[in-house]
Design a protein around this motif. Structure first.
Motif, PDB file in Angstrom:
ATOM      1  N   LEU A  21     -16.580   1.201  -6.443  1.00  0.00           N
ATOM      2  CA  LEU A  21     -16.278   2.333  -5.412  1.00  0.00           C
ATOM      3  C   LEU A  21     -14.903   2.701  -5.770  1.00  0.00           C
ATOM      4  CD1 LEU A  21     -17.550   0.571  -2.341  1.00  0.00           C
ATOM      5  CD2 LEU A  21     -18.820   1.933  -3.520  1.00  0.00           C
ATOM      6  N   VAL A  22     -14.659   3.147  -7.037  1.00  0.00           N
ATOM      7  CA  VAL A  22     -13.181   3.599  -7.426  1.00  0.00           C
ATOM      8  C   VAL A  22     -12.940   4.795  -7.078  1.00  0.00           C
ATOM      9  CG1 VAL A  22     -11.883   4.327  -9.244  1.00  0.00           C
ATOM     10  CG2 VAL A  22     -13.140   1.957  -9.495  1.00  0.00           C
ATOM     11  N   LEU A  23     -13.953   5.742  -7.143  1.00  0.00           N
ATOM     12  CA  LEU A  23     -13.791   7.439  -6.593  1.00  0.00           C
ATOM     13  C   LEU A  23     -13.513   7.437  -5.055  1.00  0.00           C
ATOM     14  CD1 LEU A  23     -13.720  10.141  -7.355  1.00  0.00           C
ATOM     15  CD2 LEU A  23     -15.941  10.369  -7.251  1.00  0.00           C
ATOM     16  N   PRO A  24     -14.380   6.738  -4.072  1.00  0.00           N
ATOM     17  CA  PRO A  24     -13.932   6.884  -2.639  1.00  0.00           C
ATOM     18  C   PRO A  24     -12.727   6.122  -2.351  1.00  0.00           C
ATOM     19  CG  PRO A  24     -16.107   5.845  -3.035  1.00  0.00           C
ATOM     20  CD  PRO A  24     -15.672   6.045  -4.582  1.00  0.00           C
ATOM     21  N   LEU A  25     -12.474   5.035  -3.096  1.00  0.00           N
ATOM     22  CA  LEU A  25     -11.042   4.487  -2.711  1.00  0.00           C
ATOM     23  C   LEU A  25      -9.676   5.410  -3.309  1.00  0.00           C
ATOM     24  CD1 LEU A  25     -11.828   0.655  -3.691  1.00  0.00           C
ATOM     25  CD2 LEU A  25     -11.447   1.648  -1.670  1.00  0.00           C
ATOM     26  N   ALA A  26     -10.001   6.155  -4.246  1.00  0.00           N
ATOM     27  CA  ALA A  26      -8.766   6.835  -4.795  1.00  0.00           C
ATOM     28  C   ALA A  26      -8.963   8.225  -3.806  1.00  0.00           C
ATOM     29  CB  ALA A  26      -9.490   7.299  -6.357  1.00  0.00           C
ATOM     30  N   VAL A  27      -9.950   8.655  -3.463  1.00  0.00           N
ATOM     31  CA  VAL A  27      -9.834   9.609  -2.320  1.00  0.00           C
ATOM     32  C   VAL A  27      -9.193   9.347  -1.085  1.00  0.00           C
ATOM     33  CG1 VAL A  27     -11.417  11.432  -0.988  1.00  0.00           C
ATOM     34  CG2 VAL A  27     -11.871  11.017  -3.404  1.00  0.00           C
ATOM     35  N   LEU A  28      -9.518   8.136  -0.917  1.00  0.00           N
ATOM     36  CA  LEU A  28      -8.963   7.669   0.705  1.00  0.00           C
ATOM     37  C   LEU A  28      -7.489   7.319   0.333  1.00  0.00           C
ATOM     38  CD1 LEU A  28      -9.297   6.233   3.415  1.00  0.00           C
ATOM     39  CD2 LEU A  28      -9.628   3.807   2.201  1.00  0.00           C
ATOM     40  N   THR A  29      -6.976   6.871  -0.783  1.00  0.00           N
ATOM     41  CA  THR A  29      -5.690   6.735  -1.085  1.00  0.00           C
ATOM     42  C   THR A  29      -4.947   8.327  -0.979  1.00  0.00           C
ATOM     43  OG1 THR A  29      -5.918   4.993  -2.495  1.00  0.00           O
ATOM     44  CG2 THR A  29      -4.038   6.105  -2.997  1.00  0.00           C
TER      45      THR A  29
ATOM     46  N   LEU B 285      -0.622   1.706   3.586  1.00  0.00           N
ATOM     47  CA  LEU B 285      -1.004   0.267   4.037  1.00  0.00           C
ATOM     48  C   LEU B 285      -2.442   0.187   4.436  1.00  0.00           C
ATOM     49  CD1 LEU B 285       1.942  -0.751   6.541  1.00  0.00           C
ATOM     50  CD2 LEU B 285       1.653  -1.344   4.275  1.00  0.00           C
ATOM     51  N   PHE B 286      -2.941   1.265   5.054  1.00  0.00           N
ATOM     52  CA  PHE B 286      -4.412   1.001   5.239  1.00  0.00           C
ATOM     53  C   PHE B 286      -5.278   1.182   3.978  1.00  0.00           C
ATOM     54  CE2 PHE B 286      -8.657   3.565   6.385  1.00  0.00           C
ATOM     55  CZ  PHE B 286      -9.012   2.531   7.021  1.00  0.00           C
ATOM     56  N   ALA B 287      -4.986   2.180   3.248  1.00  0.00           N
ATOM     57  CA  ALA B 287      -5.604   2.501   2.087  1.00  0.00           C
ATOM     58  C   ALA B 287      -5.569   1.072   0.965  1.00  0.00           C
ATOM     59  CB  ALA B 287      -5.318   3.736   1.200  1.00  0.00           C
ATOM     60  N   GLY B 288      -4.442   0.544   1.182  1.00  0.00           N
ATOM     61  CA  GLY B 288      -4.359  -0.673   0.151  1.00  0.00           C
ATOM     62  C   GLY B 288      -5.123  -1.579   0.687  1.00  0.00           C
ATOM     63  N   PHE B 289      -5.071  -1.897   1.933  1.00  0.00           N
ATOM     64  CA  PHE B 289      -5.724  -3.087   2.636  1.00  0.00           C
ATOM     65  C   PHE B 289      -7.281  -3.027   2.509  1.00  0.00           C
ATOM     66  CE2 PHE B 289      -8.173  -4.524   6.628  1.00  0.00           C
ATOM     67  CZ  PHE B 289      -8.144  -5.879   6.342  1.00  0.00           C
ATOM     68  N   VAL B 290      -7.760  -1.597   2.286  1.00  0.00           N
ATOM     69  CA  VAL B 290      -9.260  -1.547   2.206  1.00  0.00           C
ATOM     70  C   VAL B 290      -9.603  -1.891   0.704  1.00  0.00           C
ATOM     71  CG1 VAL B 290     -11.103   0.395   2.064  1.00  0.00           C
ATOM     72  CG2 VAL B 290      -9.513   0.161   4.026  1.00  0.00           C
ATOM     73  N   ALA B 291      -8.725  -1.349  -0.302  1.00  0.00           N
ATOM     74  CA  ALA B 291      -8.974  -1.603  -1.566  1.00  0.00           C
ATOM     75  C   ALA B 291      -8.726  -3.205  -2.066  1.00  0.00           C
ATOM     76  CB  ALA B 291      -7.783  -0.833  -2.339  1.00  0.00           C
ATOM     77  N   VAL B 292      -7.906  -3.705  -1.426  1.00  0.00           N
ATOM     78  CA  VAL B 292      -8.026  -5.296  -1.602  1.00  0.00           C
ATOM     79  C   VAL B 292      -9.228  -5.887  -0.984  1.00  0.00           C
ATOM     80  CG1 VAL B 292      -6.733  -7.327  -0.967  1.00  0.00           C
ATOM     81  CG2 VAL B 292      -5.369  -5.347  -1.784  1.00  0.00           C
ATOM     82  N   LEU B 293      -9.456  -5.599   0.106  1.00  0.00           N
ATOM     83  CA  LEU B 293     -10.811  -6.227   0.820  1.00  0.00           C
ATOM     84  C   LEU B 293     -11.978  -6.031  -0.257  1.00  0.00           C
ATOM     85  CD1 LEU B 293     -10.816  -5.438   4.483  1.00  0.00           C
ATOM     86  CD2 LEU B 293     -10.513  -7.613   3.373  1.00  0.00           C
TER      87      LEU B 293
END
Length: 383
Positions: A241-249, A261-269
């Motif tokens: 899910l690299v693309l959704p996480l990049a868009v979220l960032t 903080l929120f985007a980083g928390f989701v990526a780590v999860l």
């Protein structure tokens, strides 16, 4: 013997306090009235805000075309059309894959929370499973109690979509007119206002426009850098899910501090669930490194501290905006705070005394050198 209070000074202090309190109360009431009026006009204010934000993004291109001889109408039309094409391309190339993977993203976040729950229930924390279960049961009960409102919101979804389309179309038309006639607004405003307002209001409006443009462009650029670097790091580690996480960032970058903080928390999860603890720690290190580069290198270089707001003020503004208006409040909190700071700084300039002029010390004039008696020409005697 202790000194007694002076009755005259006490009455004067009470009168002064009552006078100041009354003035502050009137200011608060006036502010509340203005906010209430803006709330009643939100259907107009919201498209206007979106149009201003879009105009700050597209104005540099329009200004470049106008400086090279393009007619204002033609330049605004071309830029608006290009913006629509870019937006459509983003929807096709990014939004569609993100939407197709959004279910996996939500499932991954849920699995990550469950794994954190299992980890917290074990050593060294040993949080009882009953305590965790009570928290989850309370959350589930609240969700079940609000099913009626969820159904109502779902049934009104068509109206929400229609309102969103109307807002988007209105914002695009306003953006076109801002690009076309924007430079004529301040001279027109100067002619419409009486007295000193003809100078003060256009000056504040010009500074507010510069501040808003600086914020939007800098946040967009910094968010793009974050999305690119974090996306590359996630791709190297092998996180799905690299693309959704990049868009979220990128989107979260418009909500300073909390969004990162929120985007980083989701990526780590997601990394924890899919790849394990080691890759999750690597992703955490990548995010911390990118955030440090953003805070210490990228943002000062791009933004040049143009907003002049302390990090604590930004954090409090985002928190207050989110509690008052949800996501929209979080997005608008920092630019609104920056605009308030612009008005406040201008008022301080107008209400402050000019700095005292310190006269420069008088420099003594250079004295003429004394004549050398050995070589001096003697005065001529009269004949």
């Amino acid at each position: 013997m202790p000194a007694t209070l002076n009755a005259k000074k006490t009455r004067a202090a009470l009168r002064t306090s009552a006078h100041i309190s009354l003035e502050m109360l009137l200011v608060v009431l006036m502010t509340a009235a203005v906010l209430w009026i803006l709330g009643q006009m939100w259907s107009i204010i919201w498209p206007l805000v979106i149009a201003l934000l879009l105009t700050t993004l597209t104005w540099p291109v329009t200004r470049f075309l106008r400086r090279h001889g393009w007619h204002p109408t033609l330049a605004a039309s071309v830029v608006t059309l290009l913006f629509l094409l870019v937006a459509a391309g983003i929807v096709v190339l990014i939004a569609v894959p993100v939407a197709s993977q959004s279910g996996e993203l939500v499932t991954g976040v849920g699995n990550g929370i469950q794994r954190l729950r299992d980890w917290a229930s074990g050593p060294p924390f040993n949080i009882g499973d009953n305590q965790v279960s009570n928290v989850f049961d309370t959350a589930v009960a609240r969700i079940q109690s609000s099913i009626g409102s969820i159904v109502t919101a779902t049934l009104s979804g068509v109206g929400t979509v229609v309102n969103g389309l109307v807002t988007t179309v209105l914002a695009l038309f306003l953006m076109f007119f801002f690009l076309k006639d924007g430079p004529r607004f301040l001279p027109w405003l100067t002619l419409q206002l009486p007295g000193r307002l003809a100078k003060d209001v256009p000056t504040v409006a010009g500074r507010a426009w510069d501040t808003l443009g600086s914020f939007v462009l800098s946040q967009a650029f910094v968010g793009l850098l974050d999305a690119v670097f974090i996306g590359i790091g996630l791709w190297i580690v092998g996180v799905p899910l690299v693309l959704p996480l990049a868009v979220l960032t990128f989107v979260a970058a418009f909500v300073p501090i909390i969004g990162a903080l929120f985007a980083g928390f989701v990526a780590v999860l997601i990394a924890l669930v899919s790849n394990g603890l080691t890759d999750a720690l690597i992703v955490l290190a990548i995010i911390i490194a990118v955030q440090q580069l953003e805070g210490n290198v990228f943002q000062p270089m791009v933004q040049s501290r143009g907003l002049g707001l302390h990090a604590a003020v930004i954090l409090l503004a985002v928190t207050l905006g989110g509690s008052l208006a949800g996501i929209v409040g979080s997005l608008l909190a920092v630019p609104v705070t920056a605009l308030i700071a612009v008005v406040w700084n201008y008022l301080r300039e107008q209400l402050s005394d000019p700095p005292p002029v310190i006269p420069e010390p008088d420099t003594p004039e250079p004295k003429a050198p004394a004549p050398d008696t050995a070589t001096a020409v003697p005065a001529r005697e009269p004949t």
